[in-house]
Design a protein around this motif. Sequence first.
Motif, short mmCIF file in Angstrom:
data_model
loop_
_atom_site.label_atom_id
_atom_site.label_comp_id
_atom_site.label_asym_id
_atom_site.label_seq_id
_atom_site.Cartn_x
_atom_site.Cartn_y
_atom_site.Cartn_z
N ASP A 5 -1.63 -15.24 10.61
CA ASP A 5 -1.53 -16.58 11.26
C ASP A 5 -0.94 -17.53 10.36
OD1 ASP A 5 -1.52 -18.68 13.22
OD2 ASP A 5 -3.71 -18.71 13.21
N PRO A 6 0.33 -18.01 10.51
CA PRO A 6 0.69 -19.16 9.86
C PRO A 6 0.04 -20.37 9.94
CG PRO A 6 2.70 -18.19 10.98
CD PRO A 6 1.18 -17.48 11.34
N ALA A 7 -0.51 -20.74 11.03
CA ALA A 7 -1.04 -21.97 11.44
C ALA A 7 -2.37 -22.05 10.74
CB ALA A 7 -1.33 -22.10 12.90
N SER A 8 -3.28 -21.18 10.71
CA SER A 8 -4.49 -20.99 9.98
C SER A 8 -4.83 -20.36 8.78
CB SER A 8 -5.48 -20.40 10.94
OG SER A 8 -5.51 -18.84 11.05
N GLY A 9 -3.91 -19.59 8.42
CA GLY A 9 -3.80 -19.08 7.22
C GLY A 9 -4.66 -17.64 7.21
N ALA A 10 -5.34 -17.45 8.22
CA ALA A 10 -5.85 -16.07 8.35
C ALA A 10 -5.28 -14.91 8.37
CB ALA A 10 -7.00 -16.40 9.72
N GLY A 11 -5.60 -13.85 7.92
CA GLY A 11 -4.93 -12.63 8.03
C GLY A 11 -5.77 -11.67 8.02
N GLY A 12 -5.27 -10.31 8.55
CA GLY A 12 -6.18 -9.08 8.53
C GLY A 12 -5.37 -7.87 8.74
N ILE A 13 -5.94 -6.73 8.50
CA ILE A 13 -5.64 -5.58 8.57
C ILE A 13 -6.38 -4.58 9.35
CG2 ILE A 13 -4.74 -3.39 7.03
CD1 ILE A 13 -3.92 -5.11 4.95
N ALA A 14 -6.02 -3.70 10.22
CA ALA A 14 -6.68 -2.53 10.68
C ALA A 14 -5.90 -1.49 10.12
CB ALA A 14 -6.76 -2.70 12.28
N HIS A 15 -6.89 -0.59 9.59
CA HIS A 15 -6.37 0.85 8.96
C HIS A 15 -6.72 1.97 10.14
CE1 HIS A 15 -5.77 3.22 5.12
NE2 HIS A 15 -5.48 4.09 6.32
N ILE A 16 -5.57 2.25 10.96
CA ILE A 16 -6.09 3.12 11.93
C ILE A 16 -5.31 4.58 11.70
CG2 ILE A 16 -4.96 3.67 14.47
CD1 ILE A 16 -4.48 0.53 14.37
N MET A 17 -6.33 5.41 11.96
CA MET A 17 -6.10 6.72 12.11
C MET A 17 -5.67 7.57 13.13
SD MET A 17 -9.05 9.56 10.46
CE MET A 17 -8.63 11.12 10.24
N LEU A 18 -6.15 7.07 14.22
CA LEU A 18 -5.76 7.95 15.44
C LEU A 18 -5.47 7.25 16.61
CD1 LEU A 18 -8.94 10.13 15.24
CD2 LEU A 18 -6.77 10.97 14.72
N PRO A 19 -4.59 7.73 17.43
CA PRO A 19 -4.02 6.92 18.61
C PRO A 19 -5.14 6.70 19.77
CG PRO A 19 -3.10 9.23 18.66
CD PRO A 19 -4.11 8.98 17.37
N GLY A 20 -4.88 5.95 20.76
CA GLY A 20 -5.70 5.73 21.85
C GLY A 20 -6.86 4.93 21.28
N MET A 21 -7.92 5.59 22.24
CA MET A 21 -9.17 5.01 22.27
C MET A 21 -10.32 6.16 22.00
SD MET A 21 -11.55 3.10 25.41
CE MET A 21 -10.44 1.57 25.20
#
Length: 171
Positions: free
Chosen positions: A36-52
């Motif tokens: 988010d350029p406005a707040s400077g917050a950043g994140g990563i989700a390291h996803i292994m599998l599709p769906g839920m």
Amino acid sequence: MQNIIDVNTGDVKVSCGGEVLRSLALGSCIAVVAYDPASGAGGIAHIMLPGMAPENARLSGTFYAEDAISNMLELFSEAGTDTGNLEVFLVGAANVLKRHDDTICEANINSVLKIMDEKGINVVSSFLGGTERKRVYLDTSSGSVFCSQGDDSDMITLRGPGQNADFVSYI
């Protein structure tokens, strides 16, 4: 020197403190990198599998695309970030085992793109596919997103300071 936070398979991490988030050894997994350029917050989700995640899943929910992305958006909201401002970058989904009948990479790509579309989150850049593992780094102090593949030490810039991303690659 900035603090480096590793985001391993099944992890979801959001930072507002100027750290560098990184996901290494992305094979068929996808790293959903959001900033988010406005707040400077950043994140990563390291996803292994599709769906839920199914109810009887052996792995925790954040190994799955729907659960991980929802969790990441919740963490951004808890940090006071307007998720409508997020710039999202996708990295990974390589068929590193080079199996002709492997469908997990394509399933991961389709799942993540569908979820982003359903949640109204725009993917501004991606580096997906191929047969070599990938790495991605998010510097939350500048919003820079860099990635590389295989043993290559050269970094591809998906987003630099004050720059909008426009790099899209499906290898």
